[in-house]
Design an enzyme around this catalytic site. Sequence first.
Site, PDB file in Angstrom:
ATOM      1  N   ARG A   1      37.618  48.942  38.815  1.00 52.09           N
ATOM      2  CA  ARG A   1      36.749  50.396  39.067  1.00 52.09           C
ATOM      3  C   ARG A   1      35.853  50.595  37.923  1.00 52.09           C
ATOM      4  O   ARG A   1      36.062  49.995  36.968  1.00 52.09           O
ATOM      5  CB  ARG A   1      37.662  51.434  39.170  1.00 52.09           C
TER       6      ARG A   1
ATOM      7  N   HIS B   1      46.652  48.137  43.593  1.00 53.49           N
ATOM      8  CA  HIS B   1      47.160  48.711  44.848  1.00 53.49           C
ATOM      9  C   HIS B   1      48.632  49.106  44.819  1.00 53.49           C
ATOM     10  O   HIS B   1      49.229  47.952  44.593  1.00 53.49           O
ATOM     11  CB  HIS B   1      46.484  48.312  45.941  1.00 53.49           C
TER      12      HIS B   1
ATOM     13  N   TYR C   1      40.764  45.393  53.805  1.00 52.43           N
ATOM     14  CA  TYR C   1      39.596  44.394  53.712  1.00 52.43           C
ATOM     15  C   TYR C   1      40.022  43.118  54.513  1.00 52.43           C
ATOM     16  O   TYR C   1      38.847  42.340  54.593  1.00 52.43           O
ATOM     17  CB  TYR C   1      39.782  43.967  52.222  1.00 52.43           C
TER      18      TYR C   1
END
Length: 365
Positions: free
Chosen positions: A181, A338, A347
């Site tokens: 991130r 995750h 995804y």
Amino acid sequence: MADARIRQPKNPVHNATAMYPSLLDATPLASLTAHEQLPAATAPASPPPRLLDQLRARLRTLHYSIRTEQVYVDWARRFILHHGKRHPRDMGAAEVEAFLSHLAVGRNVSAATQNQAKSALLFLYREVLGIELPWLSEVVSAKQSRRLPVVLTEREVRELLMQLNGTTGLVASLLYGTGMRLLEGLRLRVKDVEFTRREILIRAGKGNKDRVTVLPENLIAPLQQQIAKSRALHLKDLAEGLGEVWLPDALAQKYPRAGVTWGWQFVFPSAQRAIDPRSGVERRHHLCEQTVQRAVALGARRAGIDKPCSPHVLRHSFATHMLQAGYDIRTVQELLGHADVATTQIYTHVMNRGGRGVLSPFDKL
């Protein structure tokens, strides 16, 4: 002359005490009789802290991030202003529901924003006011829509990165090469980059969890050059009597000198020093995230990419391209951090050719 004589006071000690109050302070209280005991000195009562200050203090006590603190304080302020500056203790379920309905109907906010406001008010009542309100838990949360992430193709990623240069270009390349991130990349410390094992240790990621991700071979040399620039800035700050970096939790008290050591410095430091909003200490923080966001958006326009493009899109593209390359979904889950594999499964929508891999009857005409 009788009128010229000075009349002696009946109690010279009392008169001297009145003229010199310090004598009273020197008199031990234990030597006074019960009749002569002095009243206890009462200090003026300080006014209680304001509600928003109490909210900030509680958030910091529970080690919430500064961004969560800013968001929760802002929602509490909006809630109070929306109801004419009434105190939350004097309001109830009707006011909370009215505020949440105003956000959804009047402001047309997303479901995530509405739920964020509800969480902020729930924290305010439970943790700050000490009021357990069952009705607040029963307020229906907005149902979040399931959206597919924006994913760039490999060609679009290549053209985007070609439009970026300097530090922002390196940050964008790192986000795509590691799946981090944006804030995880900007908060990267020198000690957490392992060139020998080609891995990066991400500390205190989302959910305050640590994880390990891959360090791309093609980014080793650029990262080493960036770390050399960061070291030069750090030495300059030390020469000016500064050079202390922010440390999480209570590490600054446990290791007082750790803040000035080289290993704790940011890989992507800011070009300018700033004042810490909590401690008031002048430090060199990491690069501002808005700088990278603007650079990526501008690079996407220059590359002719019509999709909405942000640094987080590079994380989506990393996960998608890893799955396309044949890597196991559990491996991608660990690299992304995750907690649930169901989050990573979003995804897999690109794994099927076309619409679910089916052949449209129109193509048979």
